[in-house]
Design a protein around this motif. Structure first.
Motif, PDB file in Angstrom:
ATOM      1  N   VAL A 193      26.199  25.008 -30.183  1.00 18.59           N
ATOM      2  CA  VAL A 193      25.453  24.279 -31.218  1.00 18.59           C
ATOM      3  C   VAL A 193      25.900  24.809 -32.581  1.00 18.59           C
ATOM      4  CG1 VAL A 193      23.423  23.872 -29.773  1.00 18.59           C
ATOM      5  CG2 VAL A 193      23.505  25.917 -31.217  1.00 18.59           C
ATOM      6  N   PRO A 194      25.685  24.032 -33.649  1.00 17.85           N
ATOM      7  CA  PRO A 194      25.970  24.559 -34.987  1.00 17.85           C
ATOM      8  C   PRO A 194      25.004  25.693 -35.315  1.00 17.85           C
ATOM      9  CG  PRO A 194      25.520  22.178 -35.047  1.00 17.85           C
ATOM     10  CD  PRO A 194      25.225  22.657 -33.674  1.00 17.85           C
ATOM     11  N   ALA A 195      25.456  26.679 -36.048  1.00 20.32           N
ATOM     12  CA  ALA A 195      24.594  27.811 -36.414  1.00 20.32           C
ATOM     13  C   ALA A 195      23.329  27.339 -37.122  1.00 20.32           C
ATOM     14  CB  ALA A 195      25.360  28.804 -37.280  1.00 20.32           C
ATOM     15  N   LYS A 196      23.456  26.276 -37.886  1.00 20.01           N
ATOM     16  CA  LYS A 196      22.308  25.724 -38.607  1.00 20.01           C
ATOM     17  C   LYS A 196      21.180  25.355 -37.639  1.00 20.01           C
ATOM     18  CE  LYS A 196      21.270  22.027 -41.879  1.00 20.01           C
ATOM     19  NZ  LYS A 196      21.822  20.907 -42.630  1.00 20.01           N
ATOM     20  N   ARG A 197      21.536  24.947 -36.445  1.00 19.84           N
ATOM     21  CA  ARG A 197      20.534  24.540 -35.435  1.00 19.84           C
ATOM     22  C   ARG A 197      19.611  25.692 -35.055  1.00 19.84           C
ATOM     23  NH1 ARG A 197      17.049  23.445 -32.482  1.00 19.84           N
ATOM     24  NH2 ARG A 197      17.006  22.111 -30.662  1.00 19.84           N
ATOM     25  N   LEU A 198      20.116  26.917 -35.121  1.00 17.70           N
ATOM     26  CA  LEU A 198      19.290  28.075 -34.767  1.00 17.70           C
ATOM     27  C   LEU A 198      18.241  28.377 -35.825  1.00 17.70           C
ATOM     28  CD1 LEU A 198      22.013  30.488 -33.357  1.00 17.70           C
ATOM     29  CD2 LEU A 198      20.564  28.875 -32.107  1.00 17.70           C
ATOM     30  N   LEU A 199      18.510  27.974 -37.040  1.00 12.08           N
ATOM     31  CA  LEU A 199      17.593  28.264 -38.145  1.00 12.08           C
ATOM     32  C   LEU A 199      16.711  27.083 -38.495  1.00 12.08           C
ATOM     33  CD1 LEU A 199      20.119  30.178 -40.394  1.00 12.08           C
ATOM     34  CD2 LEU A 199      18.409  31.135 -38.847  1.00 12.08           C
ATOM     35  N   GLU A 200      17.171  25.883 -38.185  1.00 10.58           N
ATOM     36  CA  GLU A 200      16.414  24.676 -38.500  1.00 10.58           C
ATOM     37  C   GLU A 200      16.278  23.850 -37.225  1.00 10.58           C
ATOM     38  OE1 GLU A 200      18.234  22.600 -41.770  1.00 10.58           O
ATOM     39  OE2 GLU A 200      18.656  24.466 -42.811  1.00 10.58           O
ATOM     40  N   PRO A 201      15.126  23.918 -36.566  1.00 11.70           N
ATOM     41  CA  PRO A 201      14.938  23.260 -35.273  1.00 11.70           C
ATOM     42  C   PRO A 201      15.289  21.773 -35.241  1.00 11.70           C
ATOM     43  CG  PRO A 201      13.032  24.592 -35.818  1.00 11.70           C
ATOM     44  CD  PRO A 201      13.935  24.595 -37.015  1.00 11.70           C
ATOM     45  N   ASN A 202      15.148  21.091 -36.361  1.00 12.35           N
ATOM     46  CA  ASN A 202      15.408  19.647 -36.378  1.00 12.35           C
ATOM     47  C   ASN A 202      16.827  19.300 -36.807  1.00 12.35           C
ATOM     48  OD1 ASN A 202      12.723  19.159 -35.620  1.00 12.35           O
ATOM     49  ND2 ASN A 202      12.074  19.328 -37.732  1.00 12.35           N
TER      50      ASN A 202
END
Length: 70
Positions: free
Chosen positions: A60-69
């Protein structure tokens, strides 16, 4: 509704991939104990490098770990 914490997101993504904590740790090249601590919510903000390793291991993109949506 409160947003999900990093540990919850990591656990949900890991379980969705059918991985154990040990398998995730191996894929991300981090210690199993560190995965356990993250999922338990006992780790504040891991380094960018750790987040990138987890994201790569979970595909997954790293952003997905910090922003659930994301």
């Amino acid at each position: 509704m409160p947003s999900k914490k990093l540990g919850e997101i990591v656990r949900e993504l890991r379980e969705a991939k059918g991985l154990t904590q040990a398998q995730l740790a191996e894929r991300a090249q981090i210690a199993l104990s560190y995965v356990t601590v993250i999922e338990a919510g006992q780790q504040g903000n891991p380094s960018r490098q750790i987040l990138q390793r987890l994201a790569r291991a979970l595909d997954v993109p790293a952003k997905r770990l910090l922003e659930p949506n994301a």
